[in-house]
Design an enzyme around this catalytic site. Structure first.
Site, PDB file in Angstrom:
ATOM      1  N   PRO A  81     -12.934 -23.106   1.705  1.00  0.00           N
ATOM      2  CG  PRO A  81     -13.236 -20.855   1.168  1.00  0.00           C
ATOM      3  CD  PRO A  81     -12.952 -21.782   2.325  1.00  0.00           C
ATOM      4  CB  CYS A  82      -9.965 -26.073  -1.511  1.00  0.00           C
ATOM      5  SG  CYS A  82     -11.141 -27.429  -1.510  1.00  0.00           S
ATOM      6  CG  HIS A  83     -15.295 -24.059  -3.903  1.00  0.00           C
ATOM      7  ND1 HIS A  83     -15.429 -24.287  -2.548  1.00  0.00           N
ATOM      8  CD2 HIS A  83     -16.048 -22.974  -4.190  1.00  0.00           C
ATOM      9  CE1 HIS A  83     -16.249 -23.383  -2.043  1.00  0.00           C
ATOM     10  NE2 HIS A  83     -16.636 -22.566  -3.016  1.00  0.00           N
TER      11      HIS A  83
END
Length: 153
Positions: free
Chosen positions: A121-123
């Site tokens: 989850p780089c967001h």
């Protein structure tokens, strides 16, 4: 080894799921593409888990994926995978977690090269001031994903 590509229609555009016979290799956003009928089980699992995620029923993923990159990149992506659903962290937080507080810029660059977005989850990484910064697939998608997770947290 044979590669497979599946185009998944999400609420924020088509997601291309790329894999081989053993693992997911990449998840990114793409234009619509043609799907075939035969996919390995882990790609079918990924599709099901994305359905559940977008329906607000899944908060973590357990599909088999392979991270290809430098040792530093793998370290960052592994740390990103530990960021909880609905949680936001800064680039500096990730740099600290990997034991290299001065690597904030390198963490940001690596974050932008995440090969399996959403699953890793780089967001969930934001600026030190809490504001949305850089997202390879557009800030509007990052904002949508964070709001989606906030709604189902």
């Amino acid at each position: 080894m044979k590669e497979y590509i599946y185009y998944y229609q999400s609420p924020i555009g088509y997601i291309r799921i790329k894999g081989d016979d053993e693992a997911i290799l990449a998840i990114d956003f793409a234009e619509e593409g043609q799907n075939k009928e035969c996919y390995p089980e882990h790609i079918k699992d990924c599709i099901t888990q994305l359905d559940e995620y977008f329906a607000g029923k899944r908060k973590s993923f357990d599909v088999s994926y392979l991270l290809k990159g430098t040792e530093f990149q793998k370290k960052v992506w592994t740390e990103l995978s530990k960021v909880s659903y609905g949680e936001k962290v800064s680039y500096k937080d990730i740099a600290k977690r990997i034991g290299n507080e001065k690597a904030v810029r390198a963490v940001g660059t690596t974050n932008g090269k995440n090969p399996v977005s959403i699953i890793v989850p780089c967001h969930r990484v934001v600026g030190a001031d809490g504001k949305l910064t850089g997202y390879a697939w557009g800030l509007w998608r990052k904002e949508w994903l964070l709001e989606h997770e906030k709604k189902y947290k």
